[in-house]
Motif scaffolding. Structure first.
Motif, PDB file in Angstrom:
ATOM      1  N   GLU A  80       2.853 -11.807  34.749  1.00  0.00           N
ATOM      2  CA  GLU A  80       3.663 -12.862  35.530  1.00  0.00           C
ATOM      3  C   GLU A  80       3.502 -12.641  36.971  1.00  0.00           C
ATOM      4  O   GLU A  80       3.899 -11.393  37.385  1.00  0.00           O
ATOM      5  CB  GLU A  80       4.948 -13.252  34.852  1.00  0.00           C
ATOM      6  CG  GLU A  80       5.651 -14.183  35.340  1.00  0.00           C
ATOM      7  CD  GLU A  80       7.115 -14.703  34.842  1.00  0.00           C
ATOM      8  OE1 GLU A  80       7.227 -15.407  33.896  1.00  0.00           O
ATOM      9  OE2 GLU A  80       8.138 -13.948  35.425  1.00  0.00           O
ATOM     10  N   LEU A  81       3.209 -13.427  37.829  1.00  0.00           N
ATOM     11  CA  LEU A  81       3.039 -13.105  39.168  1.00  0.00           C
ATOM     12  C   LEU A  81       4.079 -13.923  39.959  1.00  0.00           C
ATOM     13  O   LEU A  81       4.388 -15.089  39.434  1.00  0.00           O
ATOM     14  CB  LEU A  81       1.689 -13.654  39.721  1.00  0.00           C
ATOM     15  CG  LEU A  81       0.552 -13.173  39.092  1.00  0.00           C
ATOM     16  CD1 LEU A  81      -0.742 -13.787  39.614  1.00  0.00           C
ATOM     17  CD2 LEU A  81       0.291 -11.593  39.088  1.00  0.00           C
ATOM     18  N   GLN A  82       4.767 -13.375  41.051  1.00  0.00           N
ATOM     19  CA  GLN A  82       5.934 -14.014  41.802  1.00  0.00           C
ATOM     20  C   GLN A  82       5.033 -14.678  42.931  1.00  0.00           C
ATOM     21  O   GLN A  82       4.162 -14.479  43.676  1.00  0.00           O
ATOM     22  CB  GLN A  82       6.620 -12.996  42.402  1.00  0.00           C
ATOM     23  CG  GLN A  82       7.405 -12.016  41.399  1.00  0.00           C
ATOM     24  CD  GLN A  82       8.059 -11.244  41.697  1.00  0.00           C
ATOM     25  OE1 GLN A  82       8.716 -11.005  42.969  1.00  0.00           O
ATOM     26  NE2 GLN A  82       8.669 -10.119  40.891  1.00  0.00           N
ATOM     27  N   ILE A  83       5.690 -16.015  43.289  1.00  0.00           N
ATOM     28  CA  ILE A  83       5.217 -16.796  44.339  1.00  0.00           C
ATOM     29  C   ILE A  83       6.355 -16.640  45.453  1.00  0.00           C
ATOM     30  O   ILE A  83       7.453 -17.115  45.276  1.00  0.00           O
ATOM     31  CB  ILE A  83       4.972 -18.135  44.049  1.00  0.00           C
ATOM     32  CG1 ILE A  83       4.161 -18.630  42.806  1.00  0.00           C
ATOM     33  CG2 ILE A  83       4.683 -19.123  45.186  1.00  0.00           C
ATOM     34  CD1 ILE A  83       4.090 -19.891  42.269  1.00  0.00           C
ATOM     35  N   ASN A 115       4.428 -22.699  53.195  1.00  0.00           N
ATOM     36  CA  ASN A 115       3.304 -21.502  52.774  1.00  0.00           C
ATOM     37  C   ASN A 115       3.913 -20.521  51.858  1.00  0.00           C
ATOM     38  O   ASN A 115       5.305 -20.261  51.739  1.00  0.00           O
ATOM     39  CB  ASN A 115       3.192 -20.673  54.218  1.00  0.00           C
ATOM     40  CG  ASN A 115       1.814 -20.209  54.260  1.00  0.00           C
ATOM     41  OD1 ASN A 115       0.901 -20.753  54.984  1.00  0.00           O
ATOM     42  ND2 ASN A 115       1.636 -18.973  53.761  1.00  0.00           N
ATOM     43  N   PHE A 116       2.977 -20.056  50.886  1.00  0.00           N
ATOM     44  CA  PHE A 116       3.355 -19.020  49.890  1.00  0.00           C
ATOM     45  C   PHE A 116       2.348 -17.802  49.708  1.00  0.00           C
ATOM     46  O   PHE A 116       1.260 -18.058  49.999  1.00  0.00           O
ATOM     47  CB  PHE A 116       3.600 -19.853  48.628  1.00  0.00           C
ATOM     48  CG  PHE A 116       4.626 -20.709  48.536  1.00  0.00           C
ATOM     49  CD1 PHE A 116       5.975 -20.384  48.418  1.00  0.00           C
ATOM     50  CD2 PHE A 116       4.278 -22.025  48.772  1.00  0.00           C
ATOM     51  CE1 PHE A 116       6.976 -21.321  48.259  1.00  0.00           C
ATOM     52  CE2 PHE A 116       5.328 -23.050  48.677  1.00  0.00           C
ATOM     53  CZ  PHE A 116       6.915 -22.781  48.402  1.00  0.00           C
ATOM     54  N   HIS A 117       2.904 -16.886  49.287  1.00  0.00           N
ATOM     55  CA  HIS A 117       2.061 -15.539  48.861  1.00  0.00           C
ATOM     56  C   HIS A 117       2.152 -15.256  47.733  1.00  0.00           C
ATOM     57  O   HIS A 117       3.105 -15.731  46.751  1.00  0.00           O
ATOM     58  CB  HIS A 117       2.459 -14.390  49.703  1.00  0.00           C
ATOM     59  CG  HIS A 117       1.961 -14.793  51.339  1.00  0.00           C
ATOM     60  ND1 HIS A 117       2.686 -13.793  52.149  1.00  0.00           N
ATOM     61  CD2 HIS A 117       1.364 -15.578  51.963  1.00  0.00           C
ATOM     62  CE1 HIS A 117       2.310 -14.284  53.603  1.00  0.00           C
ATOM     63  NE2 HIS A 117       1.604 -15.322  53.376  1.00  0.00           N
ATOM     64  N   ILE A 118       1.381 -14.299  47.202  1.00  0.00           N
ATOM     65  CA  ILE A 118       1.400 -14.234  45.603  1.00  0.00           C
ATOM     66  C   ILE A 118       1.521 -12.542  45.233  1.00  0.00           C
ATOM     67  O   ILE A 118       0.802 -11.842  46.045  1.00  0.00           O
ATOM     68  CB  ILE A 118       0.034 -14.496  44.694  1.00  0.00           C
ATOM     69  CG1 ILE A 118      -0.214 -15.845  44.642  1.00  0.00           C
ATOM     70  CG2 ILE A 118       0.026 -13.705  43.402  1.00  0.00           C
ATOM     71  CD1 ILE A 118       0.800 -16.461  43.660  1.00  0.00           C
ATOM     72  N   TYR A 119       2.673 -12.113  44.783  1.00  0.00           N
ATOM     73  CA  TYR A 119       3.001 -10.705  44.450  1.00  0.00           C
ATOM     74  C   TYR A 119       2.954 -10.432  43.091  1.00  0.00           C
ATOM     75  O   TYR A 119       3.471 -11.255  42.127  1.00  0.00           O
ATOM     76  CB  TYR A 119       4.338 -10.518  45.093  1.00  0.00           C
ATOM     77  CG  TYR A 119       4.793  -9.165  44.663  1.00  0.00           C
ATOM     78  CD1 TYR A 119       4.239  -7.925  45.316  1.00  0.00           C
ATOM     79  CD2 TYR A 119       5.991  -8.662  44.123  1.00  0.00           C
ATOM     80  CE1 TYR A 119       4.621  -6.660  45.046  1.00  0.00           C
ATOM     81  CE2 TYR A 119       6.270  -7.453  43.812  1.00  0.00           C
ATOM     82  CZ  TYR A 119       5.510  -6.477  44.356  1.00  0.00           C
ATOM     83  OH  TYR A 119       5.977  -5.223  43.940  1.00  0.00           O
TER      84      TYR A 119
END
Length: 242
Positions: free
Chosen positions: A131-134, A145-149
């Motif tokens: 599971e990846l966090q937005i 704007n969003f990044h992926i962690y």
């Protein structure tokens, strides 16, 4: 198109970029893929000019039917203007992108791919085994704007934050931070409009455990260079055109 595996465990992270065959006046971009046993997420899959080489590169790692998800950090054409072609190639896939940009991104073509709107506070992308966090990164540089962690791989895909505009033949990781700074300075001062937004993002990101910071242009940062970048960016005054 060059392929670089940046994480391998129960699943993989792969960076695609450094395309020496791209048209000269198109900026170089980094595309990323998270590959699990039977699903793939394409992160900022690129512009329309890169669709053919990007698809060919991705198919080395996964069949079309296992490319189940796409993510667009924001609305820029170098991020996602290839959407209309992915829409034809991946009729059962989902596109995760900001609620704010849906009416704009559909101009690129989004008839069969399912648009999954991301609210301002972010969310998650569940790929079954991981599971990846937005992570919100509003106004850096786009208003939504969003990044992926990835907390397991300790990778932050940071969009335009950390970007540098370089030639396609450059290395994929920063090897001399002090020299690399001058390749980033103007981009961040001009593209990033808000010191307040910058500080909010840095406060949020410093709480994450990051081994690799992976921007959408230029070289990736790893190890101590991640903190060096955050310290440098925090001290930088942005929005210089105002």
């Amino acid at each position: 198109m060059r392929m670089t595996k940046i994480y391998e465990g129960a699943y993989q992270w792969i960076m695609f970029g450094r395309d020496v065959h791209k048209p000269e006046k198109i900026i170089d971009t980094n595309q990323y893929m998270v590959r699990t046993a039977n699903r793939c997420l394409l992160i900022d899959p690129g512009g329309i000019e890169l669709f053919a080489p990007m698809l060919a590169a991705v198919l080395h790692h996964a069949p079309v039917e296992e490319i189940t998800d796409l993510f667009a950090s924001h609305q820029d054409p170098d991020i996602i203007s290839s959407l209309g072609l992915w829409d034809q190639a991946l009729p059962n896939a989902k596109l995760h992108a900001a609620t704010l940009w849906e009416g704009f991104l559909r101009h690129f073509g989004c008839e069969t791919i399912e648009y999954v709107p991301i609210p301002d506070h972010g969310g998650v992308i569940n790929l079954g085994t991981t599971e990846l966090q937005i992570v919100p990164a509003h106004y850096l540089h786009a208003s939504a704007n969003f990044h992926i962690y990835d907390p397991h791989a300790k990778i932050l895909m940071s969009g335009d934050v950390g970007a540098a505009l370089e030639a396609p033949g450059t290395p994929v990781f920063v090897d001399n931070f002090d020299m690399h700074v001058e390749k980033m300075r103007f981009f961040h001062q001009r593209w990033m409009p808000s010191n307040q937004a910058k500080r909010a993002w840095i406060d949020r990101v410093r709480k994450l455990d990051i081994d690799i910071l992976a921007p959408q242009h230029g070289r990736m940062f790893k190890g101590d260079d991640v903190k060096r970048f955050l310290d440098w960016f925090e001290a930088l005054q942005v929005g210089i055109a105002v």
